[in-house]
Each structure stands twice: as C-alpha cells, then as structure tokens.
Design an enzyme around this catalytic site. Structure first.
Site, PDB file in Angstrom:
ATOM      1  N   HIS A   1       9.087  15.930  -7.997  1.00  0.00           N
ATOM      2  CA  HIS A   1       8.567  15.025  -6.961  1.00  0.00           C
ATOM      3  C   HIS A   1       8.407  15.664  -5.596  1.00  0.00           C
ATOM      4  O   HIS A   1       8.083  14.961  -4.630  1.00  0.00           O
ATOM      5  CB  HIS A   1       9.482  13.808  -6.799  1.00  0.00           C
ATOM      6  CG  HIS A   1       9.544  12.927  -7.993  1.00  0.00           C
ATOM      7  ND1 HIS A   1       8.694  11.849  -8.165  1.00  0.00           N
ATOM      8  CD2 HIS A   1      10.341  12.960  -9.074  1.00  0.00           C
ATOM      9  CE1 HIS A   1       8.994  11.247  -9.312  1.00  0.00           C
ATOM     10  NE2 HIS A   1       9.986  11.903  -9.883  1.00  0.00           N
TER      11      HIS A   1
ATOM     12  N   LYS B   1       7.317   4.421   6.244  1.00  0.00           N
ATOM     13  CA  LYS B   1       7.801   5.370   5.230  1.00  0.00           C
ATOM     14  C   LYS B   1       8.995   6.086   5.825  1.00  0.00           C
ATOM     15  O   LYS B   1       9.282   5.931   7.010  1.00  0.00           O
ATOM     16  CB  LYS B   1       6.691   6.359   4.868  1.00  0.00           C
ATOM     17  CG  LYS B   1       6.011   6.996   6.075  1.00  0.00           C
ATOM     18  CD  LYS B   1       4.871   7.925   5.684  1.00  0.00           C
ATOM     19  CE  LYS B   1       3.567   7.226   5.348  1.00  0.00           C
ATOM     20  NZ  LYS B   1       3.037   7.583   4.060  1.00  0.00           N
ATOM     21  N   ARG B   2       9.692   6.890   5.021  1.00  0.00           N
ATOM     22  CA  ARG B   2      10.761   7.700   5.583  1.00  0.00           C
ATOM     23  C   ARG B   2      10.231   8.521   6.755  1.00  0.00           C
ATOM     24  O   ARG B   2       9.065   8.932   6.755  1.00  0.00           O
ATOM     25  CB  ARG B   2      11.343   8.628   4.502  1.00  0.00           C
ATOM     26  CG  ARG B   2      12.259   7.936   3.527  1.00  0.00           C
ATOM     27  CD  ARG B   2      13.432   7.275   4.207  1.00  0.00           C
ATOM     28  NE  ARG B   2      14.389   8.250   4.693  1.00  0.00           N
ATOM     29  CZ  ARG B   2      15.546   8.533   4.093  1.00  0.00           C
ATOM     30  NH1 ARG B   2      15.893   7.889   2.982  1.00  0.00           N
ATOM     31  NH2 ARG B   2      16.357   9.429   4.592  1.00  0.00           N
TER      32      ARG B   2
ATOM     33  N   LYS C   1       5.540  14.150   7.202  1.00  0.00           N
ATOM     34  CA  LYS C   1       4.741  12.916   7.129  1.00  0.00           C
ATOM     35  C   LYS C   1       4.010  12.644   8.445  1.00  0.00           C
ATOM     36  O   LYS C   1       3.135  11.797   8.517  1.00  0.00           O
ATOM     37  CB  LYS C   1       5.635  11.732   6.761  1.00  0.00           C
ATOM     38  CG  LYS C   1       6.216  11.836   5.336  1.00  0.00           C
ATOM     39  CD  LYS C   1       7.152  10.668   5.017  1.00  0.00           C
ATOM     40  CE  LYS C   1       7.883  10.828   3.697  1.00  0.00           C
ATOM     41  NZ  LYS C   1       7.076  10.490   2.507  1.00  0.00           N
TER      42      LYS C   1
ATOM     43  N   THR D   1       3.040   6.598  -2.586  1.00  0.00           N
ATOM     44  CA  THR D   1       2.749   5.389  -3.361  1.00  0.00           C
ATOM     45  C   THR D   1       2.464   4.229  -2.415  1.00  0.00           C
ATOM     46  O   THR D   1       1.772   3.283  -2.779  1.00  0.00           O
ATOM     47  CB  THR D   1       3.931   5.015  -4.284  1.00  0.00           C
ATOM     48  OG1 THR D   1       5.146   5.101  -3.536  1.00  0.00           O
ATOM     49  CG2 THR D   1       3.999   5.927  -5.487  1.00  0.00           C
TER      50      THR D   1
ATOM     51  N   LYS E   1      -0.322   0.912  -2.362  1.00  0.00           N
ATOM     52  CA  LYS E   1       0.013  -0.487  -2.067  1.00  0.00           C
ATOM     53  C   LYS E   1      -0.893  -1.049  -0.977  1.00  0.00           C
ATOM     54  O   LYS E   1      -1.370  -2.190  -1.070  1.00  0.00           O
ATOM     55  CB  LYS E   1       1.486  -0.592  -1.635  1.00  0.00           C
ATOM     56  CG  LYS E   1       2.456  -0.238  -2.766  1.00  0.00           C
ATOM     57  CD  LYS E   1       3.881   0.061  -2.276  1.00  0.00           C
ATOM     58  CE  LYS E   1       4.663   0.791  -3.380  1.00  0.00           C
ATOM     59  NZ  LYS E   1       5.927   1.402  -2.912  1.00  0.00           N
TER      60      LYS E   1
HETATM   61  C1  26V Z   1      16.021  15.200  -2.714  1.00  0.00           C
HETATM   62  C2  26V Z   1      17.309  15.204  -2.284  1.00  0.00           C
HETATM   63  C3  26V Z   1      17.870  16.487  -1.883  1.00  0.00           C
HETATM   64  C4  26V Z   1      19.342  16.430  -1.809  1.00  0.00           C
HETATM   65  C5  26V Z   1      19.821  15.199  -1.109  1.00  0.00           C
HETATM   66  C6  26V Z   1      19.419  13.960  -1.827  1.00  0.00           C
HETATM   67  C7  26V Z   1      18.010  14.016  -2.245  1.00  0.00           C
HETATM   68  C8  26V Z   1      17.409  12.842  -2.629  1.00  0.00           C
HETATM   69  C9  26V Z   1      16.116  12.861  -3.052  1.00  0.00           C
HETATM   70  C10 26V Z   1      15.417  14.036  -3.086  1.00  0.00           C
HETATM   71  C11 26V Z   1      14.041  14.086  -3.621  1.00  0.00           C
HETATM   72  C12 26V Z   1      13.034  13.545  -2.747  1.00  0.00           C
HETATM   73  C13 26V Z   1      11.743  13.662  -3.436  1.00  0.00           C
HETATM   74  C14 26V Z   1      10.905  12.462  -3.257  1.00  0.00           C
HETATM   75  O1  26V Z   1      11.338  11.375  -2.928  1.00  0.00           O
HETATM   76  N1  26V Z   1       9.648  12.653  -3.499  1.00  0.00           N
HETATM   77  C15 26V Z   1       8.665  11.609  -3.358  1.00  0.00           C
HETATM   78  O2  26V Z   1       8.410  11.116  -4.656  1.00  0.00           O
HETATM   79  C16 26V Z   1       7.444  10.090  -4.637  1.00  0.00           C
HETATM   80  C17 26V Z   1       7.342   9.569  -6.047  1.00  0.00           C
HETATM   81  O3  26V Z   1       6.824  10.548  -6.884  1.00  0.00           O
HETATM   82  C18 26V Z   1       6.134  10.619  -4.101  1.00  0.00           C
HETATM   83  O4  26V Z   1       5.199   9.565  -4.049  1.00  0.00           O
HETATM   84  C19 26V Z   1       6.320  11.203  -2.707  1.00  0.00           C
HETATM   85  O5  26V Z   1       5.123  11.810  -2.266  1.00  0.00           O
HETATM   86  C20 26V Z   1       7.427  12.217  -2.740  1.00  0.00           C
HETATM   87  O6  26V Z   1       7.727  12.665  -1.433  1.00  0.00           O
END
Ligand code: 26V
Length: 813
Positions: A363, A553-554, A559, A661, A665
C-alpha cells in the site's frame, strides 16, 4: 434529543401497536434494565442494536453453516487495521430495514437519526489502508464469499483530535466506554502465543521452541452484513489475557503489583493502535502486536482447516490468506513453523503450501514506511521464526543466483538488510512467501515493478499484479447521501444499488436541465446540513452557495496540504489586491490527523488554523473566502463532508499516493476533482473524461527526473511572483504575529530541498484553480460534469475490486 440531557425520552402512554416497537421495548426492559420513562439515548441505541442483532445472528449462523456444508474455500483478510466507523446505519440499511425501524422507534418517541449519531465511531485504523479493509469486509459479504477479517481489538483506537489554539492535541479514544453490543467474545476460541525463549532440538531431530512467555489470544467476533443481508461474515478481533491473570503467591505475599504483572503485560498488547501511518514505529511493542495477531489468526485458520478437511496439505485449496501490507508478514514464518514443527512436514512441502496460501498487498512505496526489524530484536523475540527466515532466505537467494542475479540484485532480494545494522525486511518476506503480490492502482503497481521490487520482480515475474482499490457504494453513496440516491433511482431505476456500474446509464441524462436542477438541489441541501453542523460545533457561519473546496485525509507532506494552503494565501492576496474582480465565493475545508511525532504535519495543522483566523476575520475578503479546519476527522465526519463537497483536492506529489480512495468517494457524490496524475486519479480521469476533471502538475516520471537531475526549488520560487509572495508572507509571520518565526523553517524547507515539489507544481496548481473558477462560473456545465462523475465511477466499487481478488488471487469465483 440531547445526548447529555438528563430528561428521559417522552414516555408513551399506551403500549405500541407495532410488533417491532414491542420487541425494542422488551429488549430495553429485559436486557438493558430500563423502562421507556427512564431510558436515555444510549439505552435506546443499545436496545435497537440488540433487537436488530437477532436478525443478523440468524443470517450469520446460516452463512457459516452454508460454507461448511459446501466445503467452500475460505478467504482470510489479515489486517492490523479496520477503520469501520459506526455500524448501526450500515447494518439496517443492508438488511433493508431502515424504514421499518425508523417507524417503530418513532412510535416510541425516539428519532433513529439521533441515536445513530451517538454510536461511537470504531476507529481501529489510521487511514486509507484501514478503511479499505472495512470496505472489503462489506463487499466480501455482498459477493457472498465466505470470508473472515482478522485483526486486533484495540481498547484505544485512533486518538481523538482536539484543536487548542490551532494546535493538534491527542486524546485517548474510548470507543468501548459504553460497552459494545455488536461483539461476541468466543472464550472457546483461545490460543497461546509465545514470545522469547529458545529453540531446542528433539531426539527426532525436530526443532522445539520453548517460549519464555506466553499470552492467551481470545477471539471477539463482530458480524459484517452484506448488501441485502445475503451473507453475514465474521470480523474476528483478538484480545489478550494473561495465562495466570493473578499470581496468588505474590498477592498473598503482599506484592500486588507483581501479582498483576502478567495481566498488565497482556493487556498492553491490545491497548492501543499505533497512530502512525508511515513514520517508523520500530518499537518492540509493535512487533509484539504483529506477531500476537498473526500467530492467533494462523493457528485459528489451520485449526479450522484441519477440523473441516482433515489434512493440512490441502490448505491452499481451501484457504486464501491476504496480507494487508507487511504488518502481518510474520504470518509467513508462523505458518511454516506450524507446518514443520507441529504437522511434521518437510521444509519444501511446507514452503509450497505457504506460497500457495498467501497473497500480499503493498500500500505504499514511501521508503520510511517499509517495515524492517533489527535482527537482534527479532531473534530475541522470535528465535524459531528467525531460523526459518534464514532458511527461507537461503532458498530464495539460491533461486536468485541460479537465475543469474548479480551481487547487487542478491543484496536487494535478501530478506536481511546487511547495510549497517542488520534488519529483517518484512516486504521481502511477504513477497517471497506469497504467490501473488499486488499494488492498489495501475501506476502504483508499475512503480512497484520499477523501483522497490524490481529485482524480486525479475526473479518472480508472474507474481506482481494490480488490483485498483474500490469503495463500498452502500456506505459512501446510499447511506451518506440518501437524497442523491433517491434522484438517481428515479432517473435510472434502483439497479445501480446492486451493480454500481449501472450508474453509467446516467450519462444519457447528463445534459438534462431538470436532472441538473435536482442534483444541484441535493448538493445544496447537503451543504446546508454541513453548514448547520459546523455552526453548532464550531460557531462558524458558511455560505452554502459558495464553492465547497475540500481536502480531508491524513496530514502528510506528500499529500501536500501545504500546496493548498500556500495557494490559499496567494488567492487571499489577490482578492485583497483586486476586490473589483468577479471572484466566486469559496470555502476551503480541511480536516485530518497528524501522527503525534510528525512535527511538520502538526505545524501544517497550525498553519491552516492561523490562516483561517486571519482570512475569516478580514473584512476585505468578506464572504469571498473562508478557511475551515474541522477537528477530529474520522469516518463519520467524512460521511457528512463528502456529500457536501463541490471540489475534491487530490494533489499528492505524483508517484507518492499509492491509490487514494477519498478521490473515489467524492466523485461518486458529484464533486469534481482537482488532482495530479497520481494513484487512482489517473484511472478516474480515464473514466470520467478529461473535460470533467482538472488535472495539473508534474507526472511521476517528471518528478523522478527532476529529483535525479538536481532540482532547484529556490529558482522556481523566485520565478513565480504569486508563490514568492505567499511563501514570504507565511515565513515572515503575517499569519502568526504572535510568533513571527513559527513557519520560518517550514518555508525554508521549500527553498532548500522541497522534496515534495510544492514549488515545482505551484504555478500549475494556481492556474488549475483558476480553471476551476471558470468552470464553476458556468453552472450548467459544472452540473453536467458532476453528473458525469457520478455516472462513470461505478467501476470503483469495492465489489469490482473484490471480484478481481476472488478470481485472480484467491481462486474463489
Ligand atoms: C505504515 C506504518 C508504518 C509503521 C507504523 C504504523 C504504520 C501503519 C500503517 C502503515 C501503512 C500505511 C500505508 C497506507 O495507509 N497506504 C494507503 O493505502 C490506501 C489503501 O490502499 C491507499 O489508498 C493510499 O493511497 C495509501 O497511502
């Protein structure tokens, strides 16, 4: 009805005639222990949920039995995050019972909409990845796939955000404070999860792991109801308990702290969601959480398989396990351990079964988000898994050498990063242990092949595939925007509710003035509803006739909320310099949370609030420009904001947003997108057509080339009068007179490196915004474009996405 008011709900004088109302009343009395006179809103909410739950439970048991009887292959979605939001409205809408329940409650003097609002928003996730998991749960049930979600039942989910004097303050989220009527604890589904200790070799030559510590994982199940209630699946979240919750020896000796130590250590495992979405959370507790939920889930899956099918060797025929990013990647080693140490298979056979069972979804390509663990930590916590990872690595590297990989390729393929402190690379482990590795939008999948996974892709060229993300149209159209849904149904019939791609029938009506009028009327009503919500909550007055321009968004530098804010300052400046021009009123809406340790993201929130304070009180711009930062962004807030948006900001640095996503929406709710050629924006553009979207800025290729060839942001800034003035105003404290240097470093970052290419894209963005103004000036044209957006984004239904996973990866359709 005010949730805080002590006054009970108006008492009914005579018993209701409606049998459903009687059931709710009966539940209230016998399950909640209150009568209608004494009941508070929370009591009515619980009574309503417990009543509809009965219907759900019956379908749930029927679904489980049907899958069992059919000997069906099951899908397991392993995710450390499920951002599910509120469940009541979704459940009753999917059961088709909204009207009936509204009437029954009304006969009891209770307003369904008001009790829905007090249901806590289950925020067991950070952002896109967690919300995708929730949309997938709904679509898997809708497509009648026998599927389980597996995750952690965090006691504290995503933090609640408060804005104090413009700064983000994080407060704990207590979603379970009133209990949770949706969940069922399954004490019989409990597993031991070990940590630490050592590995011995038995007389038979087998490895025997003796953990130093073990906790119990206990299943807590929540039903996931599909559209029209055809199937109800299980979201199984693990909670933790100490094996020996209280040590009586210590307790009796008066050492109460030590007596409870085990319980505290177990509870710590499930206490809190890591509120970071890309910055490394390299702490030991995070790895403990990952292993805890992976181990419990894999044990549960293997136990179920052996119980139903007898032979662990047929696992890949009957189980597909999808890894939602690398967070559950240790599952690969855990399944190998169970197959080899417990089921006594040899390594080769275990490896084929493992690869046949797992699929991995990536992701993000942000290097800082790629998980890796210091080898000494991994070895200390999971010594047996470390051995297995070495064995897997030896095999993969042998295959790499045999295929002709050179030293450089071998070192990037290795599961162990040898550069500097040695680390275990979770993405390489997930890639190696899966038969399918997918990206979440076409561009992202291409970039996976070209960048992080280039060498693994050369070695295993069949593995990488694309599955463009989707969203559930039930929550994100039908439930959040009933007004729009009603109109669409009148024009093209209700078929789109079952097949979102039927929305394309609207194309034939996009030019119809009456339809444009109706769609615009609903948008206006949604904007009024949002305005009145913000009036109550933030004491703010907004003009519903203004263009609502939304970025929610975050908060992350990639972003580029900062690009939007700098452009807002430039616009502000221009309105003040040229008040005589024909400006169309705009409301700039922002919302989102920043990771608590992410300094610049928190500063960007403060900047949004500083700009808002200055702009909103400047009589020179009056109603022409308003800036709003709405606190505590979550799923429920998104459901209110998105239907009210005219313009959707999707402006990430090209190549950095894997999919997005939110973009889907907004388009589905009739907003036009202003965006870069990034993530799924590209595919949205291909479907809605160039005339119905506003695209600007560098492409991913151009961004990469600029970075490679020495990009000089200072020259860009000095070459753009608007940009230079806006950056200077922010840097010199025009928006922060109380602390003029507050944004100096943030702005210097733009001059010095500007990694996210804000300066490089500024002029293109600024002109694109003026193009938006022109299109907004032509209201019939704008409305036709809005309808064409709605008509052409049905493909982004998560039903389509899940059908592709089911067919190409899981082999279940
Ligand atoms: C990474 C980490 C790193 C360590 C700390 C905790 C943590 C938690 C989550 C993540 C992964 C983040 C990746 C993410 O959210 N990607 C998003 O995924 C969406 C669904 O596929 C996508 O639409 C977004 O573009 C993408 O940023």
């Amino acid at each position: 009805m005010n949730a805080l008011a002590p006054a009970p709900v108006a008492p009914q004088t005579h018993a209701p005639a409606d049998p459903l109302a009687e059931q709710i009343l009966d539940t209230l009395v016998h399950r909640i222990g209150k009568d209608a006179q004494a009941a508070r809103p929370h009591d009515w909410l619980a009574a309503t949920i417990l009543t509809v739950r009965n219907d759900i439970i019956e379908r749930w048991m029927a679904s489980t039995k049907a899958a069992h009887a059919a000997g069906a292959k099951r899908v397991y979605y392993l995710s450390l995050e499920f951002l599910i939001g509120r469940l009541l409205r979704d459940a009753i809408a999917n059961l088709g019972r909204t009207d009936e329940i509204t009437r029954a409650l009304a006969s009891l003097g209770v307003d369904l909409a008001e009790i829905e609002e007090i249901e806590p928003d289950a925020a067991l996730g950070n952002g896109g990845l967690g919300r995708l998991a929730a949309c997938f749960m709904e679509s898997m049930a809708t497509l009648e796939l026998p599927a389980y979600g597996y995750g952690i039942r965090y006691v504290n989910g995503m933090f609640r955000q408060r804005i104090d004097d413009g700064w983000q303050v994080e407060l704990p989220e207590t979603w379970l404070a009133h209990g949770n009527p949706w969940e069922f604890e399954r004490r019989e589904s409990a597993y031991l999860v070990g940590f630490g200790g050592e590995v011995e070799t038995t007389d038979a030559g087998r490895a025997h792991w003796k953990p130093a510590e073990a906790v119990q994982a206990i299943a807590v199940d929540t039903p996931a109801v599909g559209w029209r209630g055809k199937r109800v699946n299980t979201l199984r979240l693990w909670t933790a308990r100490a094996l020996d919750p209280i040590r009586l020896d210590a307790f009796n000796a008066g050492d109460h702290e030590r007596a409870l130590q085990g319980q505290v250590r177990a509870e710590t495992l499930v206490r809190v969601l890591y509120p970071a979405d890309s910055t490394p959370a390299g702490q030991e507790l995070r790895l403990r959480q990952e292993y805890f939920f992976s181990s419990a889930s894999i044990q549960d899956i293997v136990r179920r398989h052996v119980q139903y099918f007898g032979d662990v060797r047929t696992l890949p025929d009957k189980a597909a396990i999808q890894l939602n990013d690398t967070h559950p990647a240790v599952s690969v080693a855990e399944l190998m351990r169970l197959l080899i140490d417990h089921h006594e298979l040899d390594f080769d056979e275990a490896w084929e079964i493992t690869k046949g069972t797992f699929g991995y979804t990536n992701h993000t390509l942000l290097p800082e988000a790629l998980e890796s663990w210091p080898l000494p930590l991994f070895e200390r916590m999971l010594p047996r898994h470390m051995q297995l990872i070495y064995a897997i690595n030896a095999r993969v590297l042998r295959e790499a050498r045999r295929s002709g990989a050179d030293d450089r390729a071998v070192s990037t393929i290795s599961l162990i990063d040898e550069g500097g402190e040695r680390r275990v690379r979770m993405a390489n482990l997930a890639f190696a242990g899966s038969h399918s590795v997918n990206g979440v939008a076409a561009l992202h999948t291409d970039l996976m092949k070209q960048t992080v996974f280039a060498d693994l892709h050369r070695l295993y060229p069949e593995r990488i595939n694309n599955k463009t993300n989707g969203i559930t149209p039930r929550r994100w159209l039908q439930q959040c925007n009933p007004g729009l849904c009603g109109i669409l149904s009148d024009v093209i019939g209700p078929g789109f509710l079952d097949d979102a791609e039927k929305l394309s029938e609207l194309n034939a009506h996009a030019g119809d003035a009456a339809l444009q009028e109706h769609v615009a009327g609903v948008k206006r009503a949604n904007k009024e509803a949002l305005s009145s919500f913000l009036r109550d909550r933030m004491k703010l007055r907004l003009d519903p006739d203004a263009l609502f321009d939304v970025q929610i968004k975050r908060i992350h530098e990639y972003k580029r909320q900062l690009l939007n804010l700098v452009e807002t300052v430039a616009l502000y400046d221009q309105i003040r310099s040229h008040p005589e021009r024909d400006w169309s009123p705009r409301v700039k809406i922002f919302a989102g949370k920043a990771a608590s340790s992410y300094h610049n993201a928190k500063l960007i929130i403060k900047l949004a609030n500083d700009i808002a304070r200055r702009v909103n009180t400047d009589p020179a711009v009056g109603e022409l420009l308003k800036v709003v930062f709405i606190p505590n962004y979550n799923v429920s807030l998104a459901e209110k904001i998105i239907p009210a948006a005219d313009l959707s900001e999707q402006i990430s640095t090209a190549g950095m947003e894997a999919s997005g996503t939110g973009n889907m929406k907004f388009a589905l709710n009739g907003a036009l997108t202003i965006g870069t050629l990034d993530g799924a924006n590209i595919e949205i553009k291909d479907r809605v057509g160039d005339e119905n979207i506003v695209i600007f800025g560098l492409t991913a290729e151009e961004v990469a080339a600029k970075r490679a060839n020495g990009y000089v942001p200072r020259a860009m800034i000095e070459g753009s009068r608007e940009l230079a003035q806006a950056v200077k105003a922010i840097a010199t404290g025009v928006f922060s007179p109380d602390d003029p240097h507050r944004y100096r470093d943030l702005m210097n970052g733009l001059y010095d490196h500007d990694w996210f290419m804000v300066a490089a894209d500024f002029d293109a963005y600024h002109s694109a915004q003026r193009e938006v103004d022109r299109r907004w000036g032509d209201q019939p044209g704008w409305r036709a474009s809005a309808i064409r957006n709605i008509a052409n984004v049905g493909w982004f239904s998560s039903d389509r996405t899940i059908a592709e996973y089911a067919r190409d990866i899981w082999g279940v359709m």
